[in-house]
Design an enzyme around this catalytic site. Structure first.
Site, mmCIF file in Angstrom:
data_model
loop_
_atom_site.group_PDB
_atom_site.id
_atom_site.type_symbol
_atom_site.label_atom_id
_atom_site.label_comp_id
_atom_site.label_asym_id
_atom_site.label_seq_id
_atom_site.Cartn_x
_atom_site.Cartn_y
_atom_site.Cartn_z
ATOM 1 C CB THR A 180 3.035 -2.076 -2.117
ATOM 2 O OG1 THR A 180 4.515 -2.419 -2.123
ATOM 3 C CG2 THR A 180 2.982 -1.864 -3.913
ATOM 4 C CG ASN A 218 11.750 3.626 2.240
ATOM 5 O OD1 ASN A 218 11.186 4.620 2.169
ATOM 6 N ND2 ASN A 218 12.645 2.839 1.365
ATOM 7 C CD GLN A 254 10.676 0.923 6.673
ATOM 8 O OE1 GLN A 254 10.819 0.944 7.714
ATOM 9 N NE2 GLN A 254 10.908 0.271 5.986
ATOM 10 C CB SER A 291 4.153 -2.984 5.687
ATOM 11 O OG SER A 291 4.460 -4.417 5.138
ATOM 12 C CB THR A 317 -10.068 -16.262 0.320
ATOM 13 O OG1 THR A 317 -11.136 -16.569 -1.252
ATOM 14 C CG2 THR A 317 -10.013 -16.716 1.476
ATOM 15 C CB CYS A 329 11.187 -1.657 -3.590
ATOM 16 S SG CYS A 329 9.883 -2.117 -2.026
#
Length: 383
Positions: free
Chosen positions: A72, A152, A180, A199, A241, A326
């Protein structure tokens, strides 16, 4: 125990990955930005190794990979980050598809509100966006094409490698949301795609880590503007970080997936075959072109059956969903199935089954289908 059939939403962290993550959380806990001691040096080293490994799997160099919190964020950096360049060049036309994930569609909606001309292709019942449909829409002011790698909800594979070859010699950039498809179809992503979003939690890595590949065209790189400021990390595109444990876990998950890919693929294909054969006793429609799908995602609609009611009926047996995690809480017809032109009685009752082979080994497919068949017969009787 309930079988897990929602792997397109997320996967279990592989125990071997968890071991790596825990090591870099509790034993080697240094900050990769610390340059004055060995703790920081070791952390920086493992991040660089991960960057090299992951970029290499995409056919790119380590300097082209930016770590993010997931697909995302990567999508937002790619789409919104390219917008200032498009505005400065008078190139405000963007081509995408109606079946993209909301992590692409909503940034595009934002760009439309800023004056961009967003052209969404409806792929039809196949769920497959053709290269010809993209090519027909290209204009002199087309800034970007954004097409996902694997849908997806339906699992339909999009022709992103062919698109990359078509666009490489044009000024139009190509972005691919590969959440995916990453690790499952590795060769596709080695094509000259300008930007790739990945992801971790779809491949056995932890949630909260991903990457954006920003591939060079010769000496030129994609002219992205950062969305956040506050540090020089990640080519100044993504300050903050670095989550060293998550990055190390992502690299380990990708390494394991590559080593075990053939076994994973064959087992996923075998489970799909058993499931589809068993479903023959029901009145079922498979959504999307079944000749162009990944082996671990199946989208279907059962005649006369409300998908939400069926999920409740099956909850003690299997964990499934109606589509993207989502958006599934909204209980509205799937925008993906609607984007394919399917009527609301199908789009509103699409069911997604998605699996990793190691999590469905004990599932009795015939028991599952018998439960569905009985529920369908009862629904038909009371209709």
């Amino acid at each position: 125990m309930t079988a897990y059939l929602d792997s397109a939403a997320t996967t279990r962290v592989d125990p071997r990955v968890a071991e790596v993550v825990l090591h870099w959380m509790t034993t080697e806990f240094g900050n990769a930005g610390s340059r004055t001691h060995d703790w920081g040096t070791r952390a920086k080293r493992v991040v660089q190794q991960a960057r090299e490994q992951l970029a290499g799997r995409l056919g790119a160099g380590p300097s082209e990979l930016v770590f993010t919190s997931g697909a995302t964020e990567s999508n937002n950096i790619a789409l919104l980050g390219l917008a200032p360049y498009g505005e400065s060049q008078g190139r405000r036309h963007i081509i995408s598809s109606a079946i993209e994930h909301k992590a692409v569609l909503e940034p595009l909606e934002h760009l439309a509100s800023r004056g961009f001309d967003v052209d969404l292709i409806s792929p039809g019942p196949s769920g497959w966006v053709s290269v010809e449909a993209v090519r027909e829409r290209l204009r002199d002011d087309t800034l970007l094409v954004s097409v996902m790698h694997v849908n997806n909800e339906t699992g339909v594979i999009q022709p992103v490698a062919e698109l990359a070859e078509q666009l490489r010699d044009t000024p139009t950039y190509l972005h691919v949301d590969a959440a995916q498809g990453f690790c499952k179809l590795p060769e596709d992503l080695k094509a000259p795609i300008d930007m790739i979003s990945i992801s971790g939690h779809k491949v056995g890595a932890p949630k909260g880590v991903g990457a954006l590949l920003v591939r060079r065209r010769g000496r030129d790189t994609v002219p992205l503007t950062p969305l956040m400021y506050g540090g020089g990390q990640e080519r100044k595109l993504r300050p903050g970080t670095l989550p060293v444990p998550l990055i190390a876990g992502l690299a380990k998950a990708a390494e394991l997936f590559e080593k075990e890919h053939e076994q994973w693929w064959n087992q996923a294909v075998a489970f799909r075959a058993r499931l589809v054969e068993a479903l023959g006793k029901t009145k079922v429609r498979f959504n999307g072109d079944q000749e162009h799908v990944v082996p671990h995602i199946l989208n279907l609609s059962f005649e006369g059956v409300d998908a939400e009611a069926l999920i409740v009926q099956l909850k003690e047996l299997v964990a499934v969903s109606t589509g993207s995690a989502c958006t599934s809480a909204s209980y509205t017809p799937s925008h993906v199935l609607r984007g394919m032109g399917l009527p609301d009685e199908i789009a509103g009752n699409g069911l997604r089954l998605s699996w990793f082979p190691d999590q469905v080994q004990d599932l009795d497919v015939n028991e599952l289908v018998d439960e569905i068949s009985e529920f369908q017969a009862e629904a038909s009787y009371f209709a």
